[in-house]
Design a protein around this motif. Structure first.
Motif, PDB file in Angstrom:
ATOM      1  N   GLY A 160      40.780  -3.495   8.077  1.00 45.14           N
ATOM      2  CA  GLY A 160      39.073  -3.554   8.475  1.00 45.14           C
ATOM      3  C   GLY A 160      38.567  -2.295   7.566  1.00 45.14           C
ATOM      4  N   MET A 161      39.758  -0.783   7.863  1.00 39.99           N
ATOM      5  CA  MET A 161      38.824   0.406   7.124  1.00 39.99           C
ATOM      6  C   MET A 161      39.277   0.670   5.649  1.00 39.99           C
ATOM      7  N   SER A 191      36.632  -3.888   4.018  1.00 42.86           N
ATOM      8  CA  SER A 191      35.706  -4.286   4.545  1.00 42.86           C
ATOM      9  C   SER A 191      34.495  -4.725   3.820  1.00 42.86           C
ATOM     10  N   PHE A 221      31.123   1.371  -0.751  1.00 37.87           N
ATOM     11  CA  PHE A 221      32.728   2.386   0.080  1.00 37.87           C
ATOM     12  C   PHE A 221      33.806   1.192  -0.712  1.00 37.87           C
ATOM     13  N   PHE A 250      36.252  -2.387  17.625  1.00 36.69           N
ATOM     14  CA  PHE A 250      36.749  -2.242  15.352  1.00 36.69           C
ATOM     15  C   PHE A 250      37.864  -1.658  15.327  1.00 36.69           C
ATOM     16  N   GLN A 257      26.691  -3.061   5.853  1.00 37.98           N
ATOM     17  CA  GLN A 257      27.198  -3.090   7.338  1.00 37.98           C
ATOM     18  C   GLN A 257      27.910  -1.502   7.297  1.00 37.98           C
ATOM     19  N   ALA A 258      28.361  -0.898   6.157  1.00 39.98           N
ATOM     20  CA  ALA A 258      28.800   0.011   5.902  1.00 39.98           C
ATOM     21  C   ALA A 258      27.571   1.641   6.031  1.00 39.98           C
ATOM     22  N   ALA A 295      27.830   0.868  10.180  1.00 43.96           N
ATOM     23  CA  ALA A 295      29.347   1.499  10.744  1.00 43.96           C
ATOM     24  C   ALA A 295      29.546   3.503  10.489  1.00 43.96           C
ATOM     25  N   ALA A 296      29.260   3.548   9.175  1.00 42.63           N
ATOM     26  CA  ALA A 296      29.560   4.888   9.273  1.00 42.63           C
ATOM     27  C   ALA A 296      28.303   5.998   9.929  1.00 42.63           C
ATOM     28  N   THR A 330      30.257   8.140  12.876  1.00 42.73           N
ATOM     29  CA  THR A 330      30.232   9.494  12.435  1.00 42.73           C
ATOM     30  C   THR A 330      29.297  10.328  13.514  1.00 42.73           C
ATOM     31  N   ALA A 348      35.201  12.945  10.847  1.00 42.26           N
ATOM     32  CA  ALA A 348      36.272  11.815  10.152  1.00 42.26           C
ATOM     33  C   ALA A 348      37.420  12.319   9.608  1.00 42.26           C
ATOM     34  N   LEU A 374      40.232   9.887   6.475  1.00 38.92           N
ATOM     35  CA  LEU A 374      39.978   8.276   5.187  1.00 38.92           C
ATOM     36  C   LEU A 374      40.611   7.852   4.966  1.00 38.92           C
ATOM     37  N   GLN A 404      38.743   8.541  13.237  1.00 38.79           N
ATOM     38  CA  GLN A 404      37.867   9.016  13.586  1.00 38.79           C
ATOM     39  C   GLN A 404      38.336   9.714  15.219  1.00 38.79           C
TER      40      GLN A 404
HETATM   41  C1  STR Z   1      33.878  -0.030   8.906  1.00 35.44           C
HETATM   42  C2  STR Z   1      33.852  -1.207   8.724  1.00 35.44           C
HETATM   43  C3  STR Z   1      32.639  -2.002   7.933  1.00 35.44           C
HETATM   44  O1  STR Z   1      32.159  -2.951   8.549  1.00 35.44           O
HETATM   45  C4  STR Z   1      32.233  -0.908   6.941  1.00 35.44           C
HETATM   46  C5  STR Z   1      33.000   0.135   6.567  1.00 35.44           C
HETATM   47  C6  STR Z   1      32.366   0.747   5.160  1.00 35.44           C
HETATM   48  C7  STR Z   1      32.410   2.254   5.632  1.00 35.44           C
HETATM   49  C8  STR Z   1      32.944   2.887   5.798  1.00 35.44           C
HETATM   50  C9  STR Z   1      32.937   2.359   7.466  1.00 35.44           C
HETATM   51  C10 STR Z   1      33.554   0.710   7.813  1.00 35.44           C
HETATM   52  C11 STR Z   1      34.414   3.107   8.214  1.00 35.44           C
HETATM   53  C12 STR Z   1      33.918   4.577   8.717  1.00 35.44           C
HETATM   54  C13 STR Z   1      33.307   4.656   7.843  1.00 35.44           C
HETATM   55  C14 STR Z   1      32.508   4.673   6.691  1.00 35.44           C
HETATM   56  C15 STR Z   1      32.103   5.309   5.524  1.00 35.44           C
HETATM   57  C16 STR Z   1      32.309   6.356   5.874  1.00 35.44           C
HETATM   58  C17 STR Z   1      32.470   6.853   7.776  1.00 35.44           C
HETATM   59  C18 STR Z   1      34.943   5.419   6.800  1.00 35.44           C
HETATM   60  C19 STR Z   1      35.303   0.890   6.464  1.00 35.44           C
HETATM   61  C20 STR Z   1      33.803   7.628   8.351  1.00 35.44           C
HETATM   62  O2  STR Z   1      34.213   7.443   8.851  1.00 35.44           O
HETATM   63  C21 STR Z   1      33.570   8.861   7.450  1.00 35.44           C
END
Ligand code: STR
Length: 436
Positions: free
Chosen positions: A109-110, A113, A118, A205, A265-266, A269-270, A274, A317, A320, A424
């Protein structure tokens, strides 16, 4: 060089199912070394960071049964992050093409996604990213500042209430966790009623301990939730970035429903995961370095310096995931073979003595030069939310210490440990006493 880690006890038994006793083809080291096996429970992050640094700049790692290369040096990372041969497209990954990595790998999922800024590069990346990035510039953020201040003070009231009787308060669950989710929700237009559910879903997640069936269900639930949100905002636009992304024409090529959902979503989540770490890791660093906290409270050193140093020294992070070599790429004395996966180990990168001096592994807000870290990444994918996280931490940290100048740990600091989250740098909880 000897490898400090034992190979996984039962290679090939992991749900990733990738490692045979001999190791998968093309993945053995030239000198027969095993990769550094990263601990899924994150019980010794500092030790792992040192081992990665010692083995760098290009280090073979094993993450939950899957092998990849990681970059541990500042200069090499910067170079590779602008190298167009290193791509986000998972279809370039040999282990994915051969089916050795599947959706059963807990970290998939990382990487896989969904389509968003991303996961794509080049012109398509610019198309997906520009509008979002422009909405989070320092100038545009000035409008959000009063909102962030208000949320911060409300949460600090709650902290005060919980600690009123002199008892301990979990600074994570009452302050550092709700703050970023509330802020990113205002920006993106996420209903606050969803917060408890989102907290629960993201916890599952990110954790390496979540059973696979549950993880699949969590990802499905998140996907559906964001798609619903985009459909709702398409029908009834509101004043937020998600609605703006739906309406933007992007030079004649509007974003599709799934693209907006992917970006949303990105961002959530981010923005959520973080910034919690940035806040808590900063507080932990200050409480374990009281002489430095004193300098800040006396106005000798700025909060900005604290935030940049925390970003460098204990970055959110840790690792990554992931980019893929679309051709053989030389790094130092080694080569990343075409089709292999590449991780950026930002925590090790932040400890690079060549960049930050011999004391790179110590927290020091009085460093003579401004801290030039790349904890937000570098190149086209550099964190679009960097300015937002700086504003959040820049409000949260001074407000917290102004309100509770005698804040202290309620447990020995050794008991403040990481979640079982490989990628993370996320603490489980943060018990404090407010002391007045
Ligand atoms: C989590 C799951 C999702 O639905 C979408 C994303 C895209 C952005 C990702 C995120 C992820 C995980 C955490 C990330 C983020 C971008 C920056 C963040 C990798 C995969 C960091 O931890 C720096």
């Amino acid at each position: 060089m000897t490898c400090p880690y034992e190979p996984s006890a039962a290679p090939g038994r992991h749900s990733g199912g990738l490692l045979t006793a001999e190791g998968p083809q093309g993945m053995e080291t030239a000198d027969g070394q095993w990769p550094l096996v990263l601990d899924p429970l994150v019980r010794r992050l500092d030790e792992e960071t040192r081992q990665l640094r010692a083995a760098g700049p290009l280090v073979r790692v094993e993450m939950l049964g899957v092998r990849a290369w990681t970059i541990t040096q500042h200069a090499e990372a910067r170079r590779l992050l602008t190298d167009t041969r290193l791509v986000k497209d998972i279809n370039q990954w040999t282990l994915w093409q051969t089916g050795e990595v599947t959706r059963e790998w807990p970290l998939i999922g990382m990487i896989d996604s969904g389509r968003s800024m991303f996961t794509v590069d080049g012109a398509e990346h610019r198309r997906l990213r520009t509008k979002t990035a422009q909405a989070i510039t320092p100038r545009r953020l000035e409008e959000l500042r009063p909102v962030i201040e208000q949320i911060t003070h409300q949460l600090l009231d709650e902290v005060a209430t919980r600690g009123a009787e002199g008892g301990q308060v979990d600074l994570k669950s009452v302050f550092a966790l709700p703050l970023p989710m509330s802020v990113i929700s205002v920006l993106m237009g996420v209903d606050p009623q969803l917060h408890p559910r989102l907290h629960r879903l993201y916890k599952a997640f990110f954790s390496t301990q979540t059973p696979q069936e549950e993880r699949h269900a969590v990802i499905e639930e998140l996907d559906a939730l964001y798609l619903d949100m985009v459909r709702e905002k398409t029908a009834r636009p509101t004043d937020d970035l998600t609605s703006a992304l739906i309406q933007a024409d992007q030079g004649g090529e509007p974003l599709t429903e799934t693209e907006v959902a992917g970006n949303l979503q990105a961002m959530v989540a981010a923005g959520h995961e973080t910034t919690i770490s940035l806040i808590l890791n900063s507080v932990r660093a200050l409480l374990t370095h009281p002489e430095q906290l004193r300098l800040v409270l006396d106005g000798e050193v700025s909060w900005d310096a604290v935030i940049e140093e925390a970003l460098r020294w204990d970055t959110p992070a840790t690792h990554l995931l992931m980019r893929f070599a679309s051709e053989d790429i030389e790094v130092g004395d080694g080569v990343i073979p075409k089709g292999d996966g590449v991780v950026m180990s930002y925590r090790a990168i932040g400890w690079d003595e060549r960049q930050h001096g011999a004391n790179a592994d110590t927290f020091d807000i009085t460093r003579p030069t401004p801290v030039r870290h790349i904890s937000f990444g570098h190149g086209p994918h550099i964190c679009p939310g960097a300015a937002l996280s700086r504003v959040e931490a820049g409000i949260a940290l001074p407000a917290l210490f102004e309100r509770f100048p005698r804040l202290r740990f309620a447990v020995p600091v050794e008991e403040i440990v990481n979640q079982p989250v490989l990628t993370q740098n996320d603490l489980r909880n943060f018990p404090v006493f407010l002391d007045g």
